[in-house]
Design a protein around this motif. Structure first.
Motif, PDB file in Angstrom:
ATOM      1  N   MET A  99     -18.487 -11.788  -0.934  1.00 40.60           N
ATOM      2  CA  MET A  99     -18.453 -10.768   0.113  1.00 40.60           C
ATOM      3  C   MET A  99     -17.036 -10.266   0.328  1.00 40.60           C
ATOM      4  SD  MET A  99     -20.960 -11.509   3.351  1.00 40.60           S
ATOM      5  CE  MET A  99     -19.623 -11.875   4.424  1.00 40.60           C
ATOM      6  N   ILE A 100     -16.092 -11.173   0.446  1.00 36.18           N
ATOM      7  CA  ILE A 100     -14.706 -10.790   0.705  1.00 36.18           C
ATOM      8  C   ILE A 100     -14.112 -10.093  -0.516  1.00 36.18           C
ATOM      9  CG2 ILE A 100     -12.396 -11.730   1.121  1.00 36.18           C
ATOM     10  CD1 ILE A 100     -13.761 -13.810   2.926  1.00 36.18           C
ATOM     11  N   GLN A 101     -14.484 -10.562  -1.685  1.00 35.69           N
ATOM     12  CA  GLN A 101     -13.958  -9.994  -2.916  1.00 35.69           C
ATOM     13  C   GLN A 101     -14.407  -8.540  -3.104  1.00 35.69           C
ATOM     14  OE1 GLN A 101     -15.400 -12.049  -6.338  1.00 35.69           O
ATOM     15  NE2 GLN A 101     -13.740 -11.369  -7.654  1.00 35.69           N
ATOM     16  N   ASN A 102     -15.629  -8.234  -2.740  1.00 35.99           N
ATOM     17  CA  ASN A 102     -16.175  -6.904  -2.970  1.00 35.99           C
ATOM     18  C   ASN A 102     -16.068  -5.977  -1.753  1.00 35.99           C
ATOM     19  OD1 ASN A 102     -16.934  -7.693  -5.548  1.00 35.99           O
ATOM     20  ND2 ASN A 102     -18.920  -8.417  -4.857  1.00 35.99           N
ATOM     21  N   PRO A 105     -11.097  -2.633   2.713  1.00 31.90           N
ATOM     22  CA  PRO A 105     -10.225  -3.119   3.818  1.00 31.90           C
ATOM     23  C   PRO A 105     -10.874  -2.992   5.200  1.00 31.90           C
ATOM     24  CG  PRO A 105      -8.944  -1.812   2.272  1.00 31.90           C
ATOM     25  CD  PRO A 105     -10.374  -1.708   1.835  1.00 31.90           C
ATOM     26  N   LYS A 106     -11.624  -1.904   5.429  1.00 31.91           N
ATOM     27  CA  LYS A 106     -12.307  -1.758   6.720  1.00 31.91           C
ATOM     28  C   LYS A 106     -13.366  -2.841   6.901  1.00 31.91           C
ATOM     29  CE  LYS A 106     -12.478   2.816   8.588  1.00 31.91           C
ATOM     30  NZ  LYS A 106     -13.260   4.029   8.734  1.00 31.91           N
ATOM     31  N   GLN A 107     -14.105  -3.104   5.822  1.00 27.12           N
ATOM     32  CA  GLN A 107     -15.144  -4.138   5.897  1.00 27.12           C
ATOM     33  C   GLN A 107     -14.521  -5.512   6.099  1.00 27.12           C
ATOM     34  OE1 GLN A 107     -17.045  -3.331   2.151  1.00 27.12           O
ATOM     35  NE2 GLN A 107     -18.727  -2.190   3.121  1.00 27.12           N
ATOM     36  N   ARG A 108     -13.377  -5.768   5.458  1.00 22.18           N
ATOM     37  CA  ARG A 108     -12.688  -7.057   5.647  1.00 22.18           C
ATOM     38  C   ARG A 108     -12.268  -7.241   7.097  1.00 22.18           C
ATOM     39  NH1 ARG A 108      -9.335  -6.554   0.297  1.00 22.18           N
ATOM     40  NH2 ARG A 108     -10.772  -7.589  -1.127  1.00 22.18           N
ATOM     41  N   LYS A 113     -13.169  -9.855  12.304  1.00 27.68           N
ATOM     42  CA  LYS A 113     -13.467  -9.722  13.735  1.00 27.68           C
ATOM     43  C   LYS A 113     -14.750 -10.479  14.088  1.00 27.68           C
ATOM     44  CE  LYS A 113     -14.160  -6.140  17.210  1.00 27.68           C
ATOM     45  NZ  LYS A 113     -14.303  -4.702  17.440  1.00 27.68           N
ATOM     46  N   ILE A 114     -15.797 -10.317  13.268  1.00 21.92           N
ATOM     47  CA  ILE A 114     -17.081 -10.993  13.523  1.00 21.92           C
ATOM     48  C   ILE A 114     -16.931 -12.505  13.419  1.00 21.92           C
ATOM     49  CG2 ILE A 114     -19.400 -11.347  12.594  1.00 21.92           C
ATOM     50  CD1 ILE A 114     -19.375  -8.345  11.831  1.00 21.92           C
ATOM     51  N   LEU A 115     -16.225 -12.968  12.379  1.00 21.61           N
ATOM     52  CA  LEU A 115     -16.052 -14.417  12.200  1.00 21.61           C
ATOM     53  C   LEU A 115     -15.228 -15.024  13.326  1.00 21.61           C
ATOM     54  CD1 LEU A 115     -15.568 -14.586   8.336  1.00 21.61           C
ATOM     55  CD2 LEU A 115     -17.551 -15.329   9.646  1.00 21.61           C
ATOM     56  N   ASN A 116     -14.207 -14.317  13.794  1.00 22.10           N
ATOM     57  CA  ASN A 116     -13.427 -14.816  14.935  1.00 22.10           C
ATOM     58  C   ASN A 116     -14.281 -14.905  16.191  1.00 22.10           C
ATOM     59  OD1 ASN A 116     -10.993 -15.299  13.675  1.00 22.10           O
ATOM     60  ND2 ASN A 116     -10.243 -13.220  13.998  1.00 22.10           N
ATOM     61  N   LYS A 117     -15.151 -13.905  16.398  1.00 17.68           N
ATOM     62  CA  LYS A 117     -16.050 -13.930  17.558  1.00 17.68           C
ATOM     63  C   LYS A 117     -17.002 -15.128  17.462  1.00 17.68           C
ATOM     64  CE  LYS A 117     -17.688 -11.761  21.190  1.00 17.68           C
ATOM     65  NZ  LYS A 117     -16.904 -11.585  22.392  1.00 17.68           N
TER      66      LYS A 117
END
Length: 145
Positions: A99-102, A105-108, A113-117
């Motif tokens: 997911m991170i690889q593909n 920058p906006k999606q990252r 933000k979602i993972l921190n929440k």
């Protein structure tokens, strides 16, 4: 006689086709029924064995044997849990890496933000559970003394 002998031949042919289809259906139905009955019988037999173990064999066990059996079941459950947990972590790690690889920058940034929440919500939940356990411990200590 308008159609003659040909009509009798056609009706025999259609009957034979119908009869073959019916026999084929009956064979498939019987096979499916046997498979389902075997599955049901294995489930029922498993339940019966468990019930027999719980009611007759376990009741005749001494306390030490019961403790030994429970420890054995606990070890097996922990091994299964750990094996499944490692497999799940491996899958989640691979999915996250892809997911991170593909991602753009906006999606990252959105994922971070979602993972921190999620992390902060998990921390809050953990603190809430810890406070509940502390409160229960304090209440138990008060009632016991």
């Amino acid at each position: 006689k308008i159609f003659g002998r040909m009509i009798g031949q056609k009706s025999r042919e259609s009957f034979i086709v119908w009869k073959d289809a019916m026999e084929d259906f009956r064979r498939k139905y019987t096979l499916t029924l046997r498979m389902l009955m075997r599955l049901a019988n294995t489930r029922v037999m498993g339940g019966w064995k468990k019930w027999y173990y719980e009611t007759f064999l376990k009741s005749k066990m001494t306390l030490e044997e019961k403790i030994k059996a429970l420890h054995y079941e606990l070890v097996r459950a922990r091994e299964t849990y750990n094996r499944n947990e490692k497999h799940l972590e491996k899958i989640v790690g691979e999915i996250t890496r892809l997911m991170i690889q593909n991602a753009s920058p906006k999606q990252r940034a959105l994922m971070i933000k979602i993972l921190n929440k999620c992390r902060s919500m998990m921390v809050r939940y953990g603190i809430k559970k810890w406070k509940q356990k502390v409160q229960l411990f304090k209440y138990a200590r008060q009632t016991m003394s």
